[in-house]
Design a protein around this motif. Structure first.
Motif, PDB file in Angstrom:
ATOM      1  N   LEU A 401       0.793  -1.004  -0.086  1.00 32.85           N
ATOM      2  CA  LEU A 401      -0.147  -0.038  -0.091  1.00 32.85           C
ATOM      3  C   LEU A 401       0.963   1.236  -0.079  1.00 32.85           C
ATOM      4  O   LEU A 401       1.975   1.240   0.223  1.00 32.85           O
ATOM      5  CB  LEU A 401      -0.995   0.028   1.214  1.00 32.85           C
ATOM      6  N   ASP A 402       0.120   2.510  -0.336  1.00 29.51           N
ATOM      7  CA  ASP A 402       1.074   3.585  -0.129  1.00 29.51           C
ATOM      8  C   ASP A 402       0.539   4.260   0.993  1.00 29.51           C
ATOM      9  O   ASP A 402      -0.518   4.316   1.785  1.00 29.51           O
ATOM     10  CB  ASP A 402       0.516   4.638  -1.382  1.00 29.51           C
ATOM     11  N   LEU A 403       1.769   4.553   1.840  1.00 27.63           N
ATOM     12  CA  LEU A 403       1.743   5.340   3.070  1.00 27.63           C
ATOM     13  C   LEU A 403       2.193   6.901   2.960  1.00 27.63           C
ATOM     14  O   LEU A 403       3.093   7.107   2.235  1.00 27.63           O
ATOM     15  CB  LEU A 403       3.020   4.605   4.025  1.00 27.63           C
ATOM     16  N   TYR A 404       1.382   7.762   3.529  1.00 24.75           N
ATOM     17  CA  TYR A 404       1.696   9.250   3.751  1.00 24.75           C
ATOM     18  C   TYR A 404       1.929   9.530   5.150  1.00 24.75           C
ATOM     19  O   TYR A 404       1.190   9.464   6.034  1.00 24.75           O
ATOM     20  CB  TYR A 404       0.358   9.777   3.009  1.00 24.75           C
ATOM     21  N   PHE A 405       3.201   9.790   5.220  1.00 22.87           N
ATOM     22  CA  PHE A 405       3.744  10.222   6.580  1.00 22.87           C
ATOM     23  C   PHE A 405       3.891  11.720   6.862  1.00 22.87           C
ATOM     24  O   PHE A 405       4.350  12.315   5.748  1.00 22.87           O
ATOM     25  CB  PHE A 405       4.842   9.032   7.082  1.00 22.87           C
ATOM     26  N   ARG A 406       3.675  12.173   7.974  1.00 25.06           N
ATOM     27  CA  ARG A 406       3.806  13.631   8.428  1.00 25.06           C
ATOM     28  C   ARG A 406       5.008  14.251   8.097  1.00 25.06           C
ATOM     29  O   ARG A 406       6.116  13.348   8.975  1.00 25.06           O
ATOM     30  CB  ARG A 406       3.041  13.971   9.458  1.00 25.06           C
ATOM     31  N   VAL A 407       5.512  15.066   7.440  1.00 27.19           N
ATOM     32  CA  VAL A 407       6.968  15.774   7.587  1.00 27.19           C
ATOM     33  C   VAL A 407       6.799  17.177   7.420  1.00 27.19           C
ATOM     34  O   VAL A 407       5.797  17.811   6.981  1.00 27.19           O
ATOM     35  CB  VAL A 407       7.563  15.421   5.926  1.00 27.19           C
ATOM     36  N   ALA A 408       7.876  17.826   7.994  1.00 32.31           N
ATOM     37  CA  ALA A 408       7.812  19.378   8.200  1.00 32.31           C
ATOM     38  C   ALA A 408       8.162  19.802   6.970  1.00 32.31           C
ATOM     39  O   ALA A 408       8.700  19.392   6.038  1.00 32.31           O
ATOM     40  CB  ALA A 408       8.820  19.736   9.201  1.00 32.31           C
ATOM     41  N   HIS A 409       7.471  20.965   6.854  1.00 31.85           N
ATOM     42  CA  HIS A 409       7.509  21.891   5.630  1.00 31.85           C
ATOM     43  C   HIS A 409       8.846  22.197   5.004  1.00 31.85           C
ATOM     44  O   HIS A 409       9.266  22.041   3.807  1.00 31.85           O
ATOM     45  CB  HIS A 409       6.778  23.195   5.709  1.00 31.85           C
ATOM     46  N   GLU A 410       9.730  22.276   5.759  1.00 33.06           N
ATOM     47  CA  GLU A 410      11.192  22.785   5.489  1.00 33.06           C
ATOM     48  C   GLU A 410      11.847  21.286   4.774  1.00 33.06           C
ATOM     49  O   GLU A 410      12.494  21.412   3.832  1.00 33.06           O
ATOM     50  CB  GLU A 410      12.087  22.949   6.796  1.00 33.06           C
ATOM     51  N   ASP A 411      11.594  20.035   5.198  1.00 30.95           N
ATOM     52  CA  ASP A 411      11.988  19.126   4.646  1.00 30.95           C
ATOM     53  C   ASP A 411      11.407  18.814   3.157  1.00 30.95           C
ATOM     54  O   ASP A 411      12.053  18.112   2.558  1.00 30.95           O
ATOM     55  CB  ASP A 411      11.574  17.605   5.571  1.00 30.95           C
ATOM     56  N   LEU A 412      10.120  19.213   3.334  1.00 30.52           N
ATOM     57  CA  LEU A 412       9.360  19.038   1.733  1.00 30.52           C
ATOM     58  C   LEU A 412      10.197  19.993   0.776  1.00 30.52           C
ATOM     59  O   LEU A 412      10.263  19.516  -0.369  1.00 30.52           O
ATOM     60  CB  LEU A 412       7.850  19.051   1.923  1.00 30.52           C
ATOM     61  N   ASP A 413      10.192  21.043   1.351  1.00 26.52           N
ATOM     62  CA  ASP A 413      11.100  22.045   0.365  1.00 26.52           C
ATOM     63  C   ASP A 413      12.332  21.718  -0.055  1.00 26.52           C
ATOM     64  O   ASP A 413      12.821  22.008  -1.308  1.00 26.52           O
ATOM     65  CB  ASP A 413      10.998  23.443   1.091  1.00 26.52           C
ATOM     66  N   SER A 414      13.006  21.071   0.662  1.00 31.22           N
ATOM     67  CA  SER A 414      14.513  20.734   0.461  1.00 31.22           C
ATOM     68  C   SER A 414      14.679  19.967  -0.634  1.00 31.22           C
ATOM     69  O   SER A 414      15.656  19.865  -1.298  1.00 31.22           O
ATOM     70  CB  SER A 414      15.212  20.197   1.623  1.00 31.22           C
ATOM     71  N   ARG A 415      13.478  19.303  -0.966  1.00 32.46           N
ATOM     72  CA  ARG A 415      13.685  18.219  -1.970  1.00 32.46           C
ATOM     73  C   ARG A 415      13.810  19.009  -3.310  1.00 32.46           C
ATOM     74  O   ARG A 415      14.759  18.612  -4.087  1.00 32.46           O
ATOM     75  CB  ARG A 415      12.176  17.655  -2.327  1.00 32.46           C
ATOM     76  N   GLY A 416      13.084  20.170  -3.656  1.00 39.43           N
ATOM     77  CA  GLY A 416      13.482  20.848  -4.831  1.00 39.43           C
ATOM     78  C   GLY A 416      14.847  21.323  -4.907  1.00 39.43           C
ATOM     79  O   GLY A 416      15.533  21.457  -6.104  1.00 39.43           O
ATOM     80  N   ASN A 417      15.307  21.970  -3.890  1.00 37.75           N
ATOM     81  CA  ASN A 417      16.585  22.647  -3.879  1.00 37.75           C
ATOM     82  C   ASN A 417      17.808  21.614  -3.906  1.00 37.75           C
ATOM     83  O   ASN A 417      18.689  21.905  -4.782  1.00 37.75           O
ATOM     84  CB  ASN A 417      17.038  23.155  -2.526  1.00 37.75           C
ATOM     85  N   LYS A 418      17.494  20.348  -3.517  1.00 35.50           N
ATOM     86  CA  LYS A 418      18.412  19.361  -3.619  1.00 35.50           C
ATOM     87  C   LYS A 418      18.387  18.815  -5.052  1.00 35.50           C
ATOM     88  O   LYS A 418      19.461  18.459  -5.544  1.00 35.50           O
ATOM     89  CB  LYS A 418      18.252  18.265  -2.714  1.00 35.50           C
ATOM     90  N   THR A 419      17.279  18.773  -5.614  1.00 36.24           N
ATOM     91  CA  THR A 419      17.120  18.152  -6.983  1.00 36.24           C
ATOM     92  C   THR A 419      17.919  19.178  -8.035  1.00 36.24           C
ATOM     93  O   THR A 419      18.753  18.857  -8.773  1.00 36.24           O
ATOM     94  CB  THR A 419      15.732  18.282  -7.536  1.00 36.24           C
ATOM     95  N   ILE A 420      17.761  20.473  -7.811  1.00 37.51           N
ATOM     96  CA  ILE A 420      18.582  21.343  -8.764  1.00 37.51           C
ATOM     97  C   ILE A 420      20.098  21.143  -8.644  1.00 37.51           C
ATOM     98  O   ILE A 420      20.690  21.133  -9.408  1.00 37.51           O
ATOM     99  CB  ILE A 420      18.099  22.995  -8.311  1.00 37.51           C
ATOM    100  N   ILE A 421      20.485  21.103  -7.292  1.00 34.74           N
ATOM    101  CA  ILE A 421      21.895  21.014  -6.778  1.00 34.74           C
ATOM    102  C   ILE A 421      22.299  19.869  -7.423  1.00 34.74           C
ATOM    103  O   ILE A 421      23.750  19.745  -8.162  1.00 34.74           O
ATOM    104  CB  ILE A 421      22.111  20.969  -5.366  1.00 34.74           C
ATOM    105  N   ILE A 422      21.729  18.810  -7.473  1.00 37.58           N
ATOM    106  CA  ILE A 422      22.021  17.551  -8.109  1.00 37.58           C
ATOM    107  C   ILE A 422      22.134  17.741  -9.303  1.00 37.58           C
ATOM    108  O   ILE A 422      23.087  16.932 -10.053  1.00 37.58           O
ATOM    109  CB  ILE A 422      21.066  16.333  -7.282  1.00 37.58           C
ATOM    110  N   THR A 423      21.099  18.193  -9.766  1.00 40.23           N
ATOM    111  CA  THR A 423      21.108  18.229 -11.511  1.00 40.23           C
ATOM    112  C   THR A 423      22.429  18.974 -11.864  1.00 40.23           C
ATOM    113  O   THR A 423      23.076  18.426 -13.100  1.00 40.23           O
ATOM    114  CB  THR A 423      20.126  18.775 -11.983  1.00 40.23           C
TER     115      THR A 423
END
Length: 815
Positions: A401-423
């Motif tokens: 099944l798919d699980l949705y777990f609670r994450v602080a907004h800062e950790d959700l935002d960091s995904r986009g920044n990290k993607t740019i840096i990695i790219t």
């Protein structure tokens, strides 16, 4: 009268009445002819039990007197005076009873289809008791695992203590209904050991093979009498499918193979370490395809980083950034709200609460409740939410099944920044590598191009190409020769497929290099895959060493290397598969050692000796093994010995006959004294190890874990004392050794004692050992006192054990 007699026999085939009983070895046969009820003895046991089996006694599915065995063949199954079905011993004592209270004495027991033994009232036909609702370790079709909502009483599977002992073992299996969620659990004593995941009204969502098309599926729910039940049925075309809880705590799905006349395991509850309940701790997930297998959920970090790096994950993970709702409660201001991160295709955590709401409402309810840590939705299950720690999450290849777990907004935002840096980093890195590769290509000679062609063709015959491809190596690995025999290079994906993604059920053992798995290639060839563990003390040097050494060796008593694989951090070696595994699995197992009679043991000793002689004298190279021990001797289907594990081997060149090292490697208990104490090694070091092997093979006890409280000696000293007192034959098992062989046995022990003498000069060469074994040397010299026999209490080596698992590599600094 004849008619009445035949009628009585016919009734007795499946019925027990007050006047008819069965006595050992009589049996009842079910009407469908597949099941039998009678007396049996488990393998390697003389105790007698009353049980039910399918077609043969080896497929036992139910045991009556599992905790009170019969000691003789005088047992009886009958209807007692109080109307219960009972098992009596030879003294007419009741050792088992159906134990139904307040029943009429006029009862009958009948053996029905599907292996169900029932007790019923003779007049009304009402069922008073049946075996299918009192299972032992096996879940049969129609067996209803149930739990009373009122009393909490459950029907439980309980494992055998061992394959030869049906008494109640440590493991039990039952389903648990909590907060409208039904799951199946396996318990080790009172601790959860395995968990299935939620039941969706059709299948158990945790089990990979249970998809929507899974046979007729499991049925379950409220039976209308205050009980929660779950059971399964067999589809058309399948003769016999059962679930068995074995003595190791694994729930096996087994299907009868009519061609092989035995049960075949089609699914097992524990395929990898990820199946152990809560192995990764709180807020972490487990994947058997990852290294390490445990990882923290997004936005979380290890609670104890030191323990985590040591692969002790039970402490789990903690949140890296406080949640917005927690900061509001603490009167701090923020405009960023928490979010949910989606984890796809997983076994959802334990301790879920079921709610009958739509998915949108499910999300809203969890988001509005700061205590809600995660939610999920499943067909047939509905909304599930969690308010505590998230325990026992596993990634699944299919289902889940798919699980949705609670994450602080800062950790959700960091995904986009990290993607740019990695790219950006990836683009820059790619350009840099391309430019460097072009320059290197321009400078590469034609000879190097040929070497790379050898690698790309998936076969390599040049050691320079091999070292260039793997970007490593050491001068100690090889001599001045530049060629190796043709070596096959395997892809990681091919080996993962061959071993079923390194499934735990395919694991053959564990060594210092890492785990060894059985695999089968697409052409049907069986192989053994040795996978380097990150926790291993070995690395590229030992890996290269074994490849180069074995590629240059061909002998019937040396294991054959088929190929290797390097993919990122993965390093693997592929060998011919040895169906009888390693020698220690036989000679040190009391139940298996008797399979090796003296002639077989002598043949094994002689084969090892010939393999060593080849290494020392007859091969193209002159090789010292340096880690010869019983677990490094593999046995093929004919019990021929094969020397394995050449990661620590050293190649001598020219006229070298000994060397010194600052890196002492090997296994305590097999090391010669000059090597363990001074770092000096030679052919005589292997001779010492061979002498230890001879004594272990003959006596059947380990030198490295031998203790004698009275004499405080190791095995070498123990044998020496009995040899000196001329009573060495007292140490031998009479079932294994024939009296007519005692001269040859004494001769082999004599040779073993010559090989373990303290001074290397006194020990024979392997050529001399072969002559002694073949009787070409008429009179053997008397042996001197072995090494290490009286030094244990004076100057002990660090724990005369083989590291943590008795087969790993031990390394110390030489003096």
């Amino acid at each position: 009268m004849l008619f009445l007699y035949l009628l009585q026999v016919s009734i007795a085939l499946d019925t027990i009445t007050s006047s008819q009983f069965i006595k050992d070895p009589d049996t009842l046969l079910s009407k469908d002819g597949n099941y039998s009820l009678g007396f049996f003895s488990p393998e390697n046991s003389t105790n007698r039990y009353v049980g039910i089996w399918w077609k043969s006694r080896s497929t036992n599915v139910w045991v009556a007197n599992r905790n009170k065995p019969l000691n003789d063949s005088n047992g009886i199954v009958k209807i007692s005076e109080d109307g219960n079905l009972v098992v009596l011993n030879g003294q007419k004592q009741v050792i088992w009873s159906s134990n139904v209270s307040n029943i009429a004495s006029n009862t009958t027991s009948q053996f029905l289809d599907f292996g169900n033994l029932v007790l019923m009232e003779s007049t009304t036909g009402n069922t008073l008791w049946n075996s299918i609702q009192h299972p032992s370790d096996t879940l049969l079709p129609g067996t209803k695992l149930s739990m009373s909502k009122r009393t909490g009483e459950k029907i439980i599977l309980r494992s055998w203590k061992s394959p030869s002992d049906p008494s109640v073992g440590s493991f039990s299996a039952s389903f648990v209904e909590s907060r409208n969620i039904i799951q199946v659990f396996i318990w080790n004593e009172n601790q959860p050991y395995w968990r299935s995941g939620p039941y969706n009204g059709r299948v158990l969502t945790r089990i990979d093979t249970m998809t929507a098309t899974y046979f007729k599926g499991f049925e379950g729910g409220d039976d209308g009498n205050g009980n929660i039940i779950i059971y399964y049925t067999i589809p058309d075309g399948l003769d016999f499918l059962i679930y068995n809880l074995n003595s190791q705590g694994n729930l096996d799905e087994t299907l009868w193979d009519d061609n092989k006349k035995e049960l075949q395991v089609t699914w097992t509850s524990r395929k990898s370490d990820c199946d152990v309940y809560g192995i990764c701790g709180a807020f972490a997930s487990c994947s058997s395809l990852s290294i390490p297998i445990c990882s923290c959920l997004k936005g979380f970090e290890p609670r104890n980083i030191q323990e985590w790096n040591r692969n002790n994950w039970t402490g789990g993970c903690v949140r890296r950034t406080p949640l917005q709702c927690e900061r509001v409660i603490n009167k701090t201001t923020t405009t960023k709200k928490d979010g949910f991160f989606k984890l796809q295709a997983v076994k959802v955590p334990d301790f879920a609460e079921g709610l009958a709401v739509t998915p949108d409402i499910c999300r809203s309810l969890c988001l509005e409740n700061c205590s809600c840590t995660a939610y999920s939705n499943g067909a047939g299950i509905g909304c599930m939410s969690w308010t505590g720690n998230l325990i026992d999450i596993k990634h699944l290849q299919t289902g889940g099944l798919d699980l949705y777990f609670r994450v602080a907004h800062e950790d959700l935002d960091s995904r986009g920044n990290k993607t740019i840096i990695i790219t950006i980093s990836a683009i820059i890195g790619t350009l840099t590598i391309s430019i460097c590769a072009y320059i290197m290509w321009r400078r590469t000679s034609k000879n190097t191009a040929k070497l790379w062609h050898s690698i790309k063709s998936k076969r390599v015959t040049d050691i320079k190409a091999f070292r260039l491809f793997y970007k490593g190596g050491t001068s100690e690995v090889h001599t001045s020769g530049d060629t190796i025999d043709e070596l096959l290079l395997f892809d990681f994906e091919k080996l993962a497929t061959a071993t079923n993604n390194f499934d735990l059920s395919n694991k053959l053992g564990q060594g210092g290099f890492g785990p060894v798995y059985k695999g089968k290639l697409q052409d049907g060839q069986e192989i053994a895959v040795k996978r380097l563990s990150r926790a291993s003390g070995q690395g590229l040097e030992e890996f290269m060493n074994e490849v180069v050494v074995l590629c240059k060796l061909q002998h019937r008593n040396l294991v054959r290397l088929l190929g290797c694989c390097v993919d990122g951090d993965e390093k693997m070696l592929m060998y011919e598969y040895m169906p009888n595994k390693s020698l220690d699995a036989l000679i040190f197992d009391p139940s298996k050692s008797k399979l090796l009679d003296w002639r077989t043991r002598y043949s094994i000793i002689e084969g090892i000796a010939r393999g060593l002689l080849y290494l020392h004298r007859d091969s193209r190279l002159r090789i010292i093994h340096r880690d010869l021990k019983v677990s490094n001797i593999l046995l093929d289907e004919a019990l021929n010995p094969k020397i394995s594990d050449f990661g620590m081997a050293r190649i001598f060149g020219g006229r070298e006959d000994h060397a010194n090292t600052n890196r002492v490697v090997g296994t305590y208990g097999y090391m010669s004294p000059e090597y363990a104490m001074e770092g000096l090694f030679s052919e005589k070091s292997d001779v010492f190890s061979f002498g230890v092997l001879i004594l272990e093979i003959i006596i059947g006890r380990r030198n490295s874990s031998f203790y004698d409280n009275e004499l405080a000696l190791n095995l070498l000293g123990f044998v020496w004392i009995h040899w000196r007192e001329d009573n060495i034959l007292l140490l031998l098992e009479p079932e294994i050794y024939d009296h007519n062989d005692h001269k040859n046995i004494l001769r082999c022990i004599h040779i073993g004692l010559l090989c373990v003498q303290e001074s290397a000069v006194d020990r024979p060469t392997m050529a001399a050992v072969i002559s002694m074994l073949n009787g070409e040397v008429a009179s053997l010299p008397p042996p001197n006192e072995p090494a290490f026999i009286l030094r244990q209490n004076i100057n002990p080596l660090p724990e005369e054990k083989e590291s943590i698992n008795k087969v790993s590599i031990t390394e110390v600094s030489g003096r």
